[in-house]
Design an enzyme around this catalytic site. Structure first.
Site, PDB file in Angstrom:
ATOM      1  CG  HIS A  34      -0.189   0.071   2.525  1.00  0.00           C
ATOM      2  ND1 HIS A  34       0.312   1.235   3.052  1.00  0.00           N
ATOM      3  CD2 HIS A  34       0.143  -0.908   3.396  1.00  0.00           C
ATOM      4  CE1 HIS A  34       0.924   0.990   4.195  1.00  0.00           C
ATOM      5  NE2 HIS A  34       0.840  -0.311   4.436  1.00  0.00           N
ATOM      6  CD  GLU A 112       2.008  -5.404   8.015  1.00  0.00           C
ATOM      7  OE1 GLU A 112       2.217  -6.595   7.696  1.00  0.00           O
ATOM      8  OE2 GLU A 112       2.746  -4.461   7.663  1.00  0.00           O
TER       9      GLU A 112
END
Length: 283
Positions: A34, A112
């Site tokens: 990202h 994550e």
């Protein structure tokens, strides 16, 4: 732009009975971290519990990687269900010349690594906690956090789903296909966005997170014995990905009796950041 949640519930298309499936099937997987968030810039841990938006720089990075990948037709697009990954995927597809209408499939398996009590705290705090425990920061698991093996298990579950989906959805060449990369424009020289794609008919995109992608790459290289780019050592592939860093692998699958079988795995590159140019990528 469409968002669809939890890929495990999505139906898959079966090959028609009169259409024999491919004996071997090859597809590419492009992994993108990202864009930058303010927490990245301030060196604060986000993990799963802190879900922050992209910073202005992160939006610019996402736009840059979208323009870099614009000539590739992504048949399937997957993203972590955290907003920094979702927004990055949206911007990539907005820039894409072929896949702007493709749905982004959101999957918690791509989140994550969870950092437990360290989330929201400076990265230096994690280092201090690891030192106090007599461990390296990379291997240390803070209280309430995920171990690296737990993150790897999440990726392995996603990979199993992905392999099955690729075979079920794309089990025959498209009519008139000559085996060339689907919608991959140009080729060029140097660090081209289409590197590794000639002759590969189907392409998947995953937008995820730095620690997660690092675990994924290590699994693909060390456990699945991926072949490496010429002149590159395995250790060189495991450096942290910059924000919107791009990695690519090419898989060849065959059909097993119970599940897809991996016939070959090839690493094309990892952590590429040529698209960032003069933009400042967060560490």
């Amino acid at each position: 732009m469409r968002l669809r949640h939890n890929i495990a519930t999505l139906p898959t298309r079966k090959c028609a009975a009169q259409e024999p499936p491919l004996t071997m099937f090859t597809f590419s997987l492009t992994l993108v971290r990202h864009g930058e968030t303010q927490y990245n810039r301030d060196r604060l841990l986000q993990g799963q519990g802190v879900d922050t938006p992209l910073s202005e720089t992160g939006l610019q990075q996402a736009d840059a990687v979208g323009r870099y990948l614009r000539g590739i037709t992504f048949n399937d697009v997957f993203a972590s269900d955290l907003q920094r990954a979702i927004r990055t995927a949206e911007i990539i597809l907005k820039n894409n010349a072929h896949s702007s209408g493709t749905a982004v499939l959101l999957e918690p398996l791509l989140r994550e690594r969870g950092f437990g009590v360290a989330e929201g705290r400076p990265k230096d705090d994690l280092k201090n906690m690891a030192n106090a425990a007599g461990q390296s920061c990379r291997d240390y698991t803070p209280p309430g956090g995920e171990t690296l093996d737990q993150v790897k298990l999440r990726f392995k579950k996603f990979l199993s789903f992905l392999f099955k989906r690729m075979l079920d959805e794309h089990c025959r060449p498209a009519p008139g296909s000559d085996g060339a990369a689907n919608g991959a424009e140009g080729g060029g020289s140097g660090a081209a966005a289409e590197d590794g794609l000639p002759g590969v008919p189907v392409h998947a995109l995953v937008v995820s997170h730095g620690a997660y992608i690092r675990v994924a790459v290590k699994h693909l290289v060390e456990d699945l014995k991926s072949s490496l780019p010429a002149g590159v050592k395995a250790s060189q592939l495991f450096s942290p990905s910059p924000n919107t860093g791009v990695s690519r692998f090419v898989f060849t699958l065959s059909r097993g009796e119970g599940a897809p079988l991996l016939a070959a795995c090839r690493c094309v590159f990892t952590n590429r950041k040529d698209h960032l140019g003069n933009l400042s990528a967060a560490v």
